[in-house]
Design an enzyme around this catalytic site. Structure first.
Site, short mmCIF file in Angstrom:
data_model
loop_
_atom_site.label_atom_id
_atom_site.label_comp_id
_atom_site.label_asym_id
_atom_site.label_seq_id
_atom_site.Cartn_x
_atom_site.Cartn_y
_atom_site.Cartn_z
N VAL A 1 0.84 -1.20 0.00
CA VAL A 1 0.00 0.00 0.00
C VAL A 1 0.87 1.25 0.00
CG1 VAL A 1 -1.72 1.33 1.30
CG2 VAL A 1 -1.96 -1.15 1.08
N CYS A 2 1.91 1.24 0.81
CA CYS A 2 2.79 2.41 0.91
C CYS A 2 3.50 2.68 -0.41
CB CYS A 2 3.81 2.22 2.02
SG CYS A 2 3.07 2.10 3.67
N THR A 3 3.83 1.63 -1.15
CA THR A 3 4.47 1.80 -2.45
C THR A 3 3.57 2.62 -3.37
OG1 THR A 3 5.73 -0.25 -2.22
CG2 THR A 3 5.39 0.58 -4.46
N LEU B 1 3.43 6.45 -2.09
CA LEU B 1 4.57 7.32 -2.40
C LEU B 1 4.58 7.70 -3.87
CD1 LEU B 1 5.60 6.07 0.43
CD2 LEU B 1 7.84 6.75 -0.41
#
Length: 220
Positions: free
Chosen positions: A44-46, A49
């Site tokens: 999810v963080c990928t 960003l």
């Protein structure tokens, strides 16, 4: 110290993907968005960003500096940037803080004081509370913060909308209604009595209720 809206955003020194920074000095007179992640190389963080990298020009237009934080070393961040570009087509050029000793996560109340002193051996689940976005005003005080669960990707359009509202209401004696977008009608704040409102808004207003007075966006 428990942080809340209008609390002074704690200052800190940190290593980042663009070198060492002192946070308040780096912010200067700008608004800031500090958004944190529980671990590098998480799905999810990928996407987050990359999404923020794509939208960065919109933040730049609003005099908003963007900075990420993840509880991993700079070397891992740099490798992760290549994955982000592969997945999203965008390689972030904003700094990402390396919070290996968890000090900043603790400073911002995202981890408990007894969470340890290193990110080594910790999983994303161990750090799942490191998922908060802080919007920081030029006076270095917190204007907004939102904490998301790990499985829910963040909506950066909502951050832009909130920044538009905060920047408008910092300059004019108005508030913004639910679901407001830039350019739409706003509300005269209750502290402004009708006599003062007549001077501030000489074209008048729409009194939906005595306490709910709508006027056009004064920044238009």
């Amino acid at each position: 110290m428990t942080l809340k809206i209008n609390s002074l955003a704690p200052d800190f020194k940190a290593k980042t993907t663009i070198g060492d920074i002192s946070f308040h000095e780096w912010l200067g007179d700008s608004w800031g968005v500090l958004f944190s992640h529980p671990k590098d190389f998480t799905p999810v963080c990928t996407t987050e960003l990359g999404s923020l990298a794509r939208m960065k020009p919109e933040f730049d237009k609003r005099n908003v500096k963007v900075i990420g934080l993840s509880v991993d070393p700079v070397a891992d961040h740099v490798k992760w940037l290549d994955d982000i570009k592969d997945v999203t087509g965008m390689k972030p050029d904003y700094p990402i803080i390396a919070d290996e000793d968890l000090k900043i996560a603790k400073l911002y109340n995202m981890l408990e004081g007894d969470a340890g002193t290193t990110s080594m051996g910790r999983t994303a689940v161990d750090n799942q509370t490191v998922r908060t976005v802080f919007i920081i005003r030029p006076d270095k005080r917190i204007g907004l913060f939102l904490t998301y669960p790990m499985a829910t990707g963040r909506n950066f359009m909502e951050l832009l909308r909130s920044i538009d509202s905060m920047q408008l209401t910092a300059k004019h004696k108005v508030a913004t209604p639910a679901d407001w977008k830039k350019g739409e009608e706003v509300i005269i704040v209750p502290a402004v009595k009708d006599d003062e409102a007549k001077k501030l808004f000489p074209d008048g207003w729409n009194a939906v209720k005595p306490y709910l007075r709508k006027v056009p966006d004064p920044s238009k």
